[in-house]
Write an enzyme that holds these catalytic residues in place. Structure first.
Site, mmCIF file in Angstrom:
data_model
loop_
_atom_site.group_PDB
_atom_site.id
_atom_site.type_symbol
_atom_site.label_atom_id
_atom_site.label_comp_id
_atom_site.label_asym_id
_atom_site.label_seq_id
_atom_site.Cartn_x
_atom_site.Cartn_y
_atom_site.Cartn_z
ATOM 1 N N CYS A 64 0.852 -1.193 0.000
ATOM 2 C CA CYS A 64 0.000 0.000 0.000
ATOM 3 C C CYS A 64 0.888 1.243 0.000
ATOM 4 O O CYS A 64 1.276 1.745 1.052
ATOM 5 C CB CYS A 64 -0.934 0.007 1.207
ATOM 6 S SG CYS A 64 -2.003 1.458 1.285
ATOM 7 N N CYS A 107 -0.243 4.270 1.967
ATOM 8 C CA CYS A 107 -0.156 4.115 3.432
ATOM 9 C C CYS A 107 1.290 4.272 3.911
ATOM 10 O O CYS A 107 1.554 4.916 4.921
ATOM 11 C CB CYS A 107 -0.593 2.709 3.875
ATOM 12 S SG CYS A 107 -2.250 2.240 3.423
ATOM 13 N N ASP A 108 2.188 3.619 3.206
ATOM 14 C CA ASP A 108 3.524 3.400 3.754
ATOM 15 C C ASP A 108 4.604 4.345 3.228
ATOM 16 O O ASP A 108 5.703 4.388 3.772
ATOM 17 C CB ASP A 108 3.945 1.946 3.514
ATOM 18 C CG ASP A 108 2.995 0.968 4.198
ATOM 19 O OD1 ASP A 108 2.362 1.367 5.183
ATOM 20 O OD2 ASP A 108 2.891 -0.182 3.754
#
Lengths: 213, 318
Positions: B147, B150-151
Protein backbone atom coordinates in the site's frame (compact mmCIF):
# COMPACT_ATOMS: atom_id res chain seq x y z
CA UNK A 1 -7.18 31.39 11.97
CA UNK A 2 -8.74 29.14 9.37
CA UNK A 3 -10.78 26.28 10.80
CA UNK A 4 -9.59 22.72 10.27
CA UNK A 5 -13.09 21.31 10.59
CA UNK A 6 -15.16 22.34 7.58
CA UNK A 7 -18.86 23.17 7.89
CA UNK A 8 -19.69 19.88 6.26
CA UNK A 9 -17.64 17.77 8.65
CA UNK A 10 -18.84 19.87 11.58
CA UNK A 11 -22.42 18.90 10.77
CA UNK A 12 -21.55 15.20 10.60
CA UNK A 13 -19.59 15.29 13.84
CA UNK A 14 -22.39 17.13 15.62
CA UNK A 15 -24.82 14.44 14.46
CA UNK A 16 -22.49 11.78 15.80
CA UNK A 17 -22.00 13.61 19.11
CA UNK A 18 -25.75 13.49 19.76
CA UNK A 19 -24.94 9.91 20.80
CA UNK A 20 -22.41 10.95 23.48
CA UNK A 21 -23.59 9.52 26.81
CA UNK A 22 -21.33 10.86 29.59
CA UNK A 23 -18.83 13.73 29.58
CA UNK A 24 -15.28 13.03 28.37
CA UNK A 25 -12.18 15.07 29.17
CA UNK A 26 -9.17 15.29 26.89
CA UNK A 27 -5.77 15.95 28.44
CA UNK A 28 -3.38 17.17 25.76
CA UNK A 29 0.39 17.34 26.27
CA UNK A 30 2.37 19.81 24.22
CA UNK A 31 5.80 21.36 23.85
CA UNK A 32 7.09 24.59 22.43
CA UNK A 33 6.39 25.11 18.74
CA UNK A 34 10.13 25.20 18.06
CA UNK A 35 10.52 21.53 18.98
CA UNK A 36 6.99 20.34 18.22
CA UNK A 37 5.79 21.23 14.76
CA UNK A 38 2.42 19.48 15.09
CA UNK A 39 1.54 20.61 18.64
CA UNK A 40 -0.25 23.74 17.50
CA UNK A 41 -2.39 22.10 14.81
CA UNK A 42 -3.24 19.30 17.24
CA UNK A 43 -4.34 21.79 19.86
CA UNK A 44 -6.42 23.57 17.25
CA UNK A 45 -8.08 20.40 15.94
CA UNK A 46 -8.91 19.04 19.39
CA UNK A 47 -10.16 22.47 20.43
CA UNK A 48 -12.49 22.62 17.44
CA UNK A 49 -13.85 19.15 18.23
CA UNK A 50 -14.42 19.97 21.90
CA UNK A 51 -16.43 23.02 20.78
CA UNK A 52 -18.96 20.73 19.08
CA UNK A 53 -20.42 19.22 22.26
CA UNK A 54 -20.90 20.50 25.79
CA UNK A 55 -20.08 16.99 27.01
CA UNK A 56 -16.46 17.45 25.92
CA UNK A 57 -13.71 19.41 27.60
CA UNK A 58 -9.97 19.79 27.20
CA UNK A 59 -7.04 20.61 29.40
CA UNK A 60 -3.54 21.31 28.13
CA UNK A 61 -0.42 20.46 30.02
CA UNK A 62 3.29 20.66 29.19
CA UNK A 63 5.12 17.45 28.38
CA UNK A 64 7.47 17.95 31.34
CA UNK A 65 4.61 18.15 33.87
CA UNK A 66 3.75 15.81 36.72
CA UNK A 67 0.51 15.04 34.91
CA UNK A 68 2.43 13.69 31.91
CA UNK A 69 4.30 11.33 34.24
CA UNK A 70 1.03 10.25 35.81
CA UNK A 71 -0.30 9.10 32.43
CA UNK A 72 3.09 7.87 31.24
CA UNK A 73 3.11 10.35 28.37
CA UNK A 74 6.58 10.76 26.85
CA UNK A 75 5.83 12.30 23.44
CA UNK A 76 4.27 15.54 22.24
CA UNK A 77 1.74 16.08 20.91
CA UNK A 78 -0.02 13.30 22.80
CA UNK A 79 -3.33 13.11 24.59
CA UNK A 80 -5.32 10.81 26.83
CA UNK A 81 -9.05 10.54 27.42
CA UNK A 82 -10.66 10.58 30.87
CA UNK A 83 -14.18 9.42 31.63
CA UNK A 84 -16.86 11.40 33.51
CA UNK A 85 -15.27 10.42 36.84
CA UNK A 86 -11.91 11.74 35.71
CA UNK A 87 -10.65 8.20 35.46
CA UNK A 88 -7.98 7.19 32.92
CA UNK A 89 -8.74 4.04 30.94
CA UNK A 90 -5.36 3.80 29.25
CA UNK A 91 -6.52 5.22 25.92
CA UNK A 92 -3.72 7.30 24.43
CA UNK A 93 -2.95 9.04 21.13
CA UNK A 94 0.57 10.07 20.17
CA UNK A 95 0.40 12.51 17.25
CA UNK A 96 -2.34 14.47 15.55
CA UNK A 97 -5.52 12.49 14.92
CA UNK A 98 -6.06 13.91 11.43
CA UNK A 99 -6.66 12.12 8.13
CA UNK A 100 -8.01 8.64 8.72
CA UNK A 101 -7.10 8.86 12.39
CA UNK A 102 -9.87 11.42 12.86
CA UNK A 103 -12.18 8.41 12.80
CA UNK A 104 -10.16 6.68 15.53
CA UNK A 105 -10.32 9.85 17.63
CA UNK A 106 -14.08 10.27 17.33
CA UNK A 107 -14.67 6.58 17.98
CA UNK A 108 -12.55 6.75 21.15
CA UNK A 109 -14.52 9.78 22.36
CA UNK A 110 -17.83 8.00 21.75
CA UNK A 111 -16.72 4.82 23.48
CA UNK A 112 -15.18 6.66 26.42
CA UNK A 113 -18.50 8.45 26.89
CA UNK A 114 -20.24 5.13 27.22
CA UNK A 115 -21.59 4.72 23.69
CA UNK A 116 -20.02 1.29 23.45
CA UNK A 117 -20.64 -1.47 20.99
CA UNK A 118 -20.65 -4.76 22.88
CA UNK A 119 -18.19 -7.53 22.11
CA UNK A 120 -19.38 -11.14 21.90
CA UNK A 121 -19.53 -12.92 25.29
CA UNK A 122 -16.75 -15.39 24.39
CA UNK A 123 -14.30 -12.57 23.66
CA UNK A 124 -15.21 -10.73 26.88
CA UNK A 125 -14.50 -13.91 28.85
CA UNK A 126 -11.07 -14.27 27.28
CA UNK A 127 -10.36 -10.58 27.79
CA UNK A 128 -11.35 -10.72 31.47
CA UNK A 129 -8.73 -13.43 32.09
CA UNK A 130 -5.79 -11.23 31.03
CA UNK A 131 -4.02 -10.39 34.30
CA UNK A 132 -0.55 -9.29 33.19
CA UNK A 133 0.44 -5.79 32.04
CA UNK A 134 -0.09 -5.44 28.31
CA UNK A 135 0.97 -2.45 26.22
CA UNK A 136 -0.37 -2.23 22.67
CA UNK A 137 1.26 0.24 20.31
CA UNK A 138 -0.35 0.79 16.92
CA UNK A 139 1.86 2.63 14.44
CA UNK A 140 -0.12 4.43 11.75
CA UNK A 141 0.14 7.01 8.99
CA UNK A 142 -2.65 9.51 8.40
CA UNK A 143 -3.14 8.34 4.81
CA UNK A 144 -3.71 4.71 5.81
CA UNK A 145 -7.34 3.58 5.46
CA UNK A 146 -6.69 0.26 7.22
CA UNK A 147 -5.17 1.83 10.32
CA UNK A 148 -8.17 3.15 12.30
CA UNK A 149 -9.53 -0.39 12.61
CA UNK A 150 -6.38 -1.49 14.43
CA UNK A 151 -6.26 1.63 16.63
CA UNK A 152 -9.89 1.27 17.62
CA UNK A 153 -9.35 -2.35 18.67
CA UNK A 154 -6.31 -1.51 20.79
CA UNK A 155 -8.27 1.25 22.53
CA UNK A 156 -11.30 -0.95 23.02
CA UNK A 157 -9.19 -3.68 24.65
CA UNK A 158 -7.68 -1.06 26.98
CA UNK A 159 -11.10 0.24 27.99
CA UNK A 160 -12.29 -3.26 28.81
CA UNK A 161 -9.31 -4.50 30.85
CA UNK A 162 -7.37 -2.42 33.36
CA UNK A 163 -4.12 -4.28 32.63
CA UNK A 164 -4.11 -3.16 29.01
CA UNK A 165 -2.84 0.15 27.60
CA UNK A 166 -3.66 1.07 24.00
CA UNK A 167 -1.81 3.76 22.13
CA UNK A 168 -1.82 5.13 18.63
CA UNK A 169 1.53 6.38 17.34
CA UNK A 170 1.64 8.54 14.22
CA UNK A 171 4.72 7.22 12.46
CA UNK A 172 5.53 10.30 10.41
CA UNK A 173 5.60 12.67 13.39
CA UNK A 174 7.53 10.18 15.52
CA UNK A 175 9.76 8.99 12.72
CA UNK A 176 12.78 8.04 14.80
CA UNK A 177 10.70 6.12 17.29
CA UNK A 178 9.06 4.29 14.39
CA UNK A 179 12.46 3.50 12.95
CA UNK A 180 13.54 2.03 16.27
CA UNK A 181 10.49 -0.25 16.13
CA UNK A 182 11.40 -1.00 12.51
CA UNK A 183 8.05 0.15 11.20
CA UNK A 184 8.09 -0.32 7.43
CA UNK A 185 4.39 -0.85 6.85
CA UNK A 186 1.27 0.32 8.67
CA UNK A 187 -0.69 -0.47 10.67
CA UNK A 188 2.03 -2.15 12.71
CA UNK A 189 0.92 -3.47 16.07
CA UNK A 190 3.56 -4.00 18.76
CA UNK A 191 2.55 -5.73 21.97
CA UNK A 192 4.80 -5.50 25.03
CA UNK A 193 7.67 -4.15 22.92
CA UNK A 194 8.60 -7.40 21.21
CA UNK A 195 5.51 -9.13 19.83
CA UNK A 196 4.21 -7.94 16.49
CA UNK A 197 1.10 -8.14 14.36
CA UNK A 198 0.98 -6.93 10.78
CA UNK A 199 -2.06 -5.17 9.34
CA UNK A 200 -5.51 -4.62 10.76
CA UNK A 201 -6.29 -7.87 12.55
CA UNK A 202 -9.49 -9.17 14.17
CA UNK A 203 -9.73 -8.82 17.96
CA UNK A 204 -9.26 -12.60 18.22
CA UNK A 205 -5.71 -12.28 16.80
CA UNK A 206 -4.88 -9.59 19.39
CA UNK A 207 -6.10 -11.92 22.13
CA UNK A 208 -4.29 -14.96 20.68
CA UNK A 209 -1.02 -13.06 20.75
CA UNK A 210 -1.59 -11.54 24.21
CA UNK A 211 -2.45 -14.96 25.65
CA UNK A 212 0.69 -16.47 24.13
CA UNK A 213 3.00 -13.98 25.89
CA UNK B 1 1.59 21.16 7.12
CA UNK B 2 -2.03 20.66 6.14
CA UNK B 3 -4.31 17.96 7.44
CA UNK B 4 -7.42 16.49 5.90
CA UNK B 5 -9.97 14.69 8.01
CA UNK B 6 -11.40 11.30 7.08
CA UNK B 7 -14.66 9.75 8.12
CA UNK B 8 -16.20 6.32 8.37
CA UNK B 9 -18.93 5.33 10.76
CA UNK B 10 -21.27 2.41 11.12
CA UNK B 11 -24.86 3.48 10.75
CA UNK B 12 -27.80 1.43 11.92
CA UNK B 13 -29.54 -0.08 8.92
CA UNK B 14 -32.72 -2.15 9.18
CA UNK B 15 -32.03 -5.53 7.59
CA UNK B 16 -35.34 -7.33 8.08
CA UNK B 17 -37.68 -8.19 5.25
CA UNK B 18 -36.67 -8.78 1.68
CA UNK B 19 -34.44 -6.54 -0.41
CA UNK B 20 -34.94 -6.26 -4.16
CA UNK B 21 -31.27 -5.61 -4.82
CA UNK B 22 -28.22 -6.04 -2.62
CA UNK B 23 -24.73 -5.08 -3.71
CA UNK B 24 -21.88 -6.90 -2.04
CA UNK B 25 -19.07 -4.41 -2.35
CA UNK B 26 -18.74 -0.68 -1.74
CA UNK B 27 -16.39 0.38 -4.51
CA UNK B 28 -17.38 2.29 -7.66
CA UNK B 29 -19.31 -0.71 -9.07
CA UNK B 30 -21.37 -1.36 -5.96
CA UNK B 31 -21.98 2.32 -5.28
CA UNK B 32 -23.17 3.15 -8.77
CA UNK B 33 -25.36 0.04 -8.87
CA UNK B 34 -26.91 1.13 -5.57
CA UNK B 35 -27.66 4.55 -7.00
CA UNK B 36 -29.27 3.17 -10.17
CA UNK B 37 -31.26 0.49 -8.32
CA UNK B 38 -32.59 2.97 -5.78
CA UNK B 39 -33.66 5.36 -8.52
CA UNK B 40 -35.62 2.50 -10.11
CA UNK B 41 -37.55 2.23 -6.85
CA UNK B 42 -35.96 -1.03 -5.73
CA UNK B 43 -35.46 -1.72 -2.02
CA UNK B 44 -31.70 -1.47 -2.16
CA UNK B 45 -28.79 -2.20 0.14
CA UNK B 46 -25.07 -1.73 -0.43
CA UNK B 47 -22.84 -3.84 1.81
CA UNK B 48 -19.44 -2.17 1.96
CA UNK B 49 -16.78 -4.10 3.91
CA UNK B 50 -14.48 -1.21 3.02
CA UNK B 51 -16.30 1.95 1.99
CA UNK B 52 -14.72 3.19 -1.22
CA UNK B 53 -12.93 -0.08 -1.95
CA UNK B 54 -9.65 0.32 -3.75
CA UNK B 55 -10.31 4.00 -4.34
CA UNK B 56 -8.84 4.47 -0.88
CA UNK B 57 -5.49 3.14 -2.09
CA UNK B 58 -5.40 5.55 -5.03
CA UNK B 59 -3.61 8.81 -4.38
CA UNK B 60 -4.88 10.68 -7.41
CA UNK B 61 -7.64 10.05 -9.94
CA UNK B 62 -7.29 11.95 -13.21
CA UNK B 63 -9.16 9.70 -15.62
CA UNK B 64 -12.70 9.68 -14.27
CA UNK B 65 -14.66 12.01 -16.52
CA UNK B 66 -15.48 15.22 -14.69
CA UNK B 67 -12.76 14.88 -12.08
CA UNK B 68 -9.49 16.68 -12.63
CA UNK B 69 -6.97 15.52 -10.09
CA UNK B 70 -9.04 14.37 -7.17
CA UNK B 71 -7.75 11.92 -4.56
CA UNK B 72 -9.28 8.46 -4.65
CA UNK B 73 -10.55 9.04 -1.16
CA UNK B 74 -12.19 12.36 -2.05
CA UNK B 75 -13.86 10.75 -5.06
CA UNK B 76 -15.10 7.94 -2.81
CA UNK B 77 -16.54 10.50 -0.41
CA UNK B 78 -18.34 12.22 -3.27
CA UNK B 79 -19.80 8.90 -4.36
CA UNK B 80 -20.99 8.20 -0.84
CA UNK B 81 -22.47 11.67 -0.54
CA UNK B 82 -24.40 11.04 -3.74
CA UNK B 83 -25.73 7.77 -2.31
CA UNK B 84 -26.74 9.40 0.95
CA UNK B 85 -28.47 12.16 -0.98
CA UNK B 86 -30.46 9.48 -2.80
CA UNK B 87 -31.20 7.61 0.47
CA UNK B 88 -29.33 4.46 -0.53
CA UNK B 89 -28.70 2.36 2.57
CA UNK B 90 -25.01 1.55 3.00
CA UNK B 91 -23.93 -1.05 5.53
CA UNK B 92 -20.27 -0.37 6.28
CA UNK B 93 -17.38 -2.38 7.72
CA UNK B 94 -19.08 -5.76 7.54
CA UNK B 95 -18.13 -8.77 5.45
CA UNK B 96 -20.48 -11.30 3.90
CA UNK B 97 -19.36 -14.78 4.89
CA UNK B 98 -21.68 -16.92 2.79
CA UNK B 99 -24.23 -16.74 0.00
CA UNK B 100 -26.90 -19.34 -0.71
CA UNK B 101 -29.85 -19.31 -3.08
CA UNK B 102 -33.17 -21.09 -2.72
CA UNK B 103 -36.10 -18.98 -3.89
CA UNK B 104 -34.31 -15.96 -2.50
CA UNK B 105 -30.66 -15.19 -1.96
CA UNK B 106 -29.56 -15.46 1.65
CA UNK B 107 -26.45 -13.52 2.62
CA UNK B 108 -24.89 -14.25 6.00
CA UNK B 109 -22.91 -11.42 7.59
CA UNK B 110 -19.85 -11.93 9.78
CA UNK B 111 -21.92 -10.93 12.82
CA UNK B 112 -24.37 -13.74 12.05
CA UNK B 113 -27.23 -11.67 10.67
CA UNK B 114 -28.89 -12.90 7.48
CA UNK B 115 -30.07 -10.68 4.64
CA UNK B 116 -32.69 -11.85 2.13
CA UNK B 117 -32.63 -10.55 -1.43
CA UNK B 118 -34.32 -11.15 -4.77
CA UNK B 119 -31.27 -10.13 -6.79
CA UNK B 120 -27.66 -9.58 -5.81
CA UNK B 121 -24.64 -7.85 -7.26
CA UNK B 122 -21.20 -9.35 -6.77
CA UNK B 123 -18.86 -6.35 -6.67
CA UNK B 124 -16.21 -7.49 -4.22
CA UNK B 125 -13.33 -6.01 -6.19
CA UNK B 126 -9.79 -7.33 -6.02
CA UNK B 127 -6.69 -7.40 -3.85
CA UNK B 128 -3.00 -6.83 -4.65
CA UNK B 129 -1.19 -9.65 -6.37
CA UNK B 130 2.01 -10.89 -4.76
CA UNK B 131 5.29 -11.40 -6.59
CA UNK B 132 5.59 -14.99 -5.43
CA UNK B 133 9.34 -14.89 -4.88
CA UNK B 134 11.59 -16.06 -2.06
CA UNK B 135 11.73 -13.59 0.81
CA UNK B 136 8.40 -11.93 0.06
CA UNK B 137 6.60 -13.42 3.06
CA UNK B 138 9.68 -13.19 5.29
CA UNK B 139 10.10 -9.45 4.74
CA UNK B 140 6.42 -8.51 4.61
CA UNK B 141 6.26 -5.50 6.91
CA UNK B 142 10.03 -5.52 7.12
CA UNK B 143 10.44 -3.59 3.89
CA UNK B 144 7.97 -5.28 1.57
CA UNK B 145 4.77 -3.26 1.20
CA UNK B 146 1.60 -3.36 -0.85
CA UNK B 147 0.00 0.00 0.00
CA UNK B 148 2.16 2.84 -1.32
CA UNK B 149 -0.23 5.53 -0.14
CA UNK B 150 -0.16 4.11 3.43
CA UNK B 151 3.52 3.40 3.75
CA UNK B 152 5.28 6.02 1.61
CA UNK B 153 5.76 8.40 4.60
CA UNK B 154 7.90 5.73 6.27
CA UNK B 155 10.51 5.91 3.52
CA UNK B 156 11.63 9.51 3.85
CA UNK B 157 15.18 9.86 2.46
CA UNK B 158 15.39 6.13 1.81
CA UNK B 159 15.89 3.99 -1.26
CA UNK B 160 12.79 2.29 -2.56
CA UNK B 161 12.13 -0.20 -5.34
CA UNK B 162 8.75 -0.31 -7.02
CA UNK B 163 7.83 -3.54 -8.76
CA UNK B 164 5.44 -3.22 -11.69
CA UNK B 165 4.86 -1.30 -14.90
CA UNK B 166 1.17 -0.45 -14.94
CA UNK B 167 -0.59 2.73 -13.89
CA UNK B 168 -0.60 1.85 -10.20
CA UNK B 169 3.15 1.17 -10.18
CA UNK B 170 3.99 4.40 -12.00
CA UNK B 171 1.65 6.43 -9.79
CA UNK B 172 3.27 4.88 -6.74
CA UNK B 173 6.70 5.78 -8.12
CA UNK B 174 5.67 9.40 -8.69
CA UNK B 175 4.29 9.66 -5.15
CA UNK B 176 7.11 7.86 -3.38
CA UNK B 177 9.75 9.84 -5.32
CA UNK B 178 8.52 12.99 -3.58
CA UNK B 179 9.46 11.49 -0.20
CA UNK B 180 12.18 8.92 -0.79
CA UNK B 181 15.81 9.60 -1.63
CA UNK B 182 15.73 7.38 -4.69
CA UNK B 183 13.17 5.24 -6.46
CA UNK B 184 13.99 2.35 -8.76
CA UNK B 185 11.26 0.87 -10.92
CA UNK B 186 11.78 -2.78 -11.72
CA UNK B 187 9.47 -4.38 -14.24
CA UNK B 188 9.76 -7.69 -16.03
CA UNK B 189 8.47 -6.45 -19.41
CA UNK B 190 7.62 -3.03 -20.88
CA UNK B 191 5.49 -0.21 -19.42
CA UNK B 192 1.73 -0.58 -19.65
CA UNK B 193 1.09 2.73 -17.88
CA UNK B 194 -0.55 5.72 -19.57
CA UNK B 195 1.81 8.04 -21.45
CA UNK B 196 0.58 11.01 -19.39
CA UNK B 197 1.81 9.27 -16.22
CA UNK B 198 5.10 8.26 -17.82
CA UNK B 199 5.68 11.90 -18.79
CA UNK B 200 5.13 12.89 -15.17
CA UNK B 201 7.47 10.13 -14.01
CA UNK B 202 10.19 11.36 -16.36
CA UNK B 203 10.14 14.75 -14.65
CA UNK B 204 11.32 13.20 -11.39
CA UNK B 205 15.09 13.43 -11.04
CA UNK B 206 15.49 10.66 -8.50
CA UNK B 207 13.96 7.75 -10.40
CA UNK B 208 15.81 4.95 -12.21
CA UNK B 209 13.94 2.57 -14.48
CA UNK B 210 14.86 -1.05 -15.17
CA UNK B 211 12.56 -2.71 -17.68
CA UNK B 212 12.88 -6.32 -18.86
CA UNK B 213 14.12 -7.02 -15.37
CA UNK B 214 12.65 -9.67 -13.14
CA UNK B 215 12.79 -9.83 -9.36
CA UNK B 216 14.06 -13.27 -8.31
CA UNK B 217 14.48 -12.91 -4.57
CA UNK B 218 14.14 -10.44 -1.72
CA UNK B 219 17.07 -10.59 0.66
CA UNK B 220 18.06 -9.10 3.99
CA UNK B 221 18.69 -9.81 7.65
CA UNK B 222 16.31 -8.45 10.27
CA UNK B 223 14.82 -6.38 7.47
CA UNK B 224 14.96 -6.25 3.71
CA UNK B 225 18.28 -5.02 2.32
CA UNK B 226 18.31 -5.79 -1.41
CA UNK B 227 16.61 -7.67 -4.22
CA UNK B 228 18.20 -10.10 -6.60
CA UNK B 229 17.10 -9.39 -10.17
CA UNK B 230 17.54 -10.99 -13.56
CA UNK B 231 18.35 -8.56 -16.35
CA UNK B 232 16.65 -10.36 -19.20
CA UNK B 233 18.38 -8.45 -21.99
CA UNK B 234 21.82 -9.57 -20.84
CA UNK B 235 20.65 -12.69 -19.02
CA UNK B 236 22.65 -11.58 -16.00
CA UNK B 237 21.81 -11.49 -12.32
CA UNK B 238 22.58 -8.63 -10.01
CA UNK B 239 21.51 -7.13 -6.74
CA UNK B 240 19.76 -3.77 -6.17
CA UNK B 241 20.09 -2.28 -2.69
CA UNK B 242 16.93 -0.82 -1.15
CA UNK B 243 15.20 -0.18 2.17
CA UNK B 244 11.78 -0.91 0.81
CA UNK B 245 9.97 -2.70 -1.99
CA UNK B 246 6.47 -1.62 -3.03
CA UNK B 247 4.74 -4.33 -5.01
CA UNK B 248 2.28 -2.90 -7.54
CA UNK B 249 1.90 -5.68 -10.09
CA UNK B 250 -1.83 -5.81 -10.51
CA UNK B 251 -4.64 -7.43 -8.65
CA UNK B 252 -6.47 -10.70 -8.10
CA UNK B 253 -10.28 -10.94 -7.88
CA UNK B 254 -11.98 -11.31 -4.48
CA UNK B 255 -14.13 -14.17 -5.72
CA UNK B 256 -13.52 -16.84 -3.04
CA UNK B 257 -16.96 -16.14 -1.58
CA UNK B 258 -18.72 -17.29 -4.76
CA UNK B 259 -16.48 -20.14 -5.94
CA UNK B 260 -18.83 -22.91 -6.99
CA UNK B 261 -21.83 -20.59 -6.90
CA UNK B 262 -21.17 -18.77 -10.17
CA UNK B 263 -18.90 -19.49 -13.12
CA UNK B 264 -15.37 -18.09 -12.87
CA UNK B 265 -12.53 -18.16 -15.40
CA UNK B 266 -9.01 -19.52 -14.94
CA UNK B 267 -7.95 -16.27 -13.26
CA UNK B 268 -10.80 -16.61 -10.76
CA UNK B 269 -12.73 -13.71 -12.30
CA UNK B 270 -16.52 -13.96 -12.45
CA UNK B 271 -17.74 -14.53 -15.99
CA UNK B 272 -20.45 -12.04 -17.02
CA UNK B 273 -22.42 -11.31 -20.16
CA UNK B 274 -23.30 -7.93 -21.70
CA UNK B 275 -25.94 -7.35 -19.02
CA UNK B 276 -23.47 -8.20 -16.24
CA UNK B 277 -25.43 -11.39 -15.52
CA UNK B 278 -23.51 -14.33 -14.05
CA UNK B 279 -24.21 -18.03 -14.60
CA UNK B 280 -26.62 -17.95 -11.64
CA UNK B 281 -30.05 -16.45 -12.25
CA UNK B 282 -30.60 -13.23 -10.33
CA UNK B 283 -26.91 -12.81 -9.51
CA UNK B 284 -25.07 -10.05 -11.35
CA UNK B 285 -21.44 -9.01 -11.09
CA UNK B 286 -19.54 -5.80 -11.84
CA UNK B 287 -16.12 -4.20 -11.48
CA UNK B 288 -12.72 -5.72 -10.83
CA UNK B 289 -14.10 -9.06 -9.64
CA UNK B 290 -15.41 -9.76 -13.16
CA UNK B 291 -13.69 -10.85 -16.36
CA UNK B 292 -13.83 -7.27 -17.71
CA UNK B 293 -10.59 -6.83 -19.67
CA UNK B 294 -9.80 -3.34 -18.33
CA UNK B 295 -10.01 -2.55 -14.63
CA UNK B 296 -10.86 1.12 -14.36
CA UNK B 297 -12.99 3.16 -11.96
CA UNK B 298 -15.25 4.44 -14.72
CA UNK B 299 -15.67 0.97 -16.19
CA UNK B 300 -16.54 -0.53 -12.81
CA UNK B 301 -19.08 2.24 -12.21
CA UNK B 302 -20.61 1.75 -15.66
CA UNK B 303 -20.85 -2.00 -15.14
CA UNK B 304 -22.59 -1.34 -11.84
CA UNK B 305 -25.18 0.81 -13.64
CA UNK B 306 -25.73 -1.88 -16.26
CA UNK B 307 -26.12 -4.54 -13.56
CA UNK B 308 -28.71 -2.53 -11.63
CA UNK B 309 -30.75 -1.82 -14.76
CA UNK B 310 -30.55 -5.48 -15.76
CA UNK B 311 -31.58 -6.56 -12.24
CA UNK B 312 -34.57 -4.23 -12.44
CA UNK B 313 -35.53 -5.75 -15.78
CA UNK B 314 -35.12 -9.23 -14.28
CA UNK B 315 -37.37 -8.35 -11.31
CA UNK B 316 -40.03 -7.00 -13.67
CA UNK B 317 -40.13 -10.23 -15.64
CA UNK B 318 -39.79 -12.80 -12.84
Amino acid sequence: MEKMITKDIEKQVKDLFKGLVNPVRIVLFTQDHAVCETCEPTEQLLGEVVELSDKLSMQISPLDSELAKQYDVTLAPAFVLLDHNGEYHRVKFNGIPAGHEFTSFLTALMEMSGAVEDLPEALLDRLAKIDKPVNIKVFVTLMCPHCPGAVQKAHKLAMLNKNITGEMIEAQTFYELSESYRVSGVPKIVINETHELVGNQPIERFLDLIESI
Amino acid sequence: MSFSLGFSFKKEVALDGIFDFVSIGGGPAGYNAGLYAKRKGLRTLVIAPKKGGQLLNTSSVDNYLGTIELSGEALSERFLEHLEHTDVEVLGDLHVTSITKHDLFELTLEDGRVIKARTILLAMGSHPRQLGVKGEAEFANAGVAYCAICDAPLYKNKNVIIAGGGNSAVEAAIDVAKIAKHVTIVHRSTFRADQILLDKLNQATNVTIHLQTQILEIRGDDRMRNVLVLDKAFNSERSIEADGLFIEIGNLPNSDLVKGLVETNDRGEIVVNGKQATSLEGAFAAGDVTDAPYKQIIIAAAQGATAALAANEYLNTH
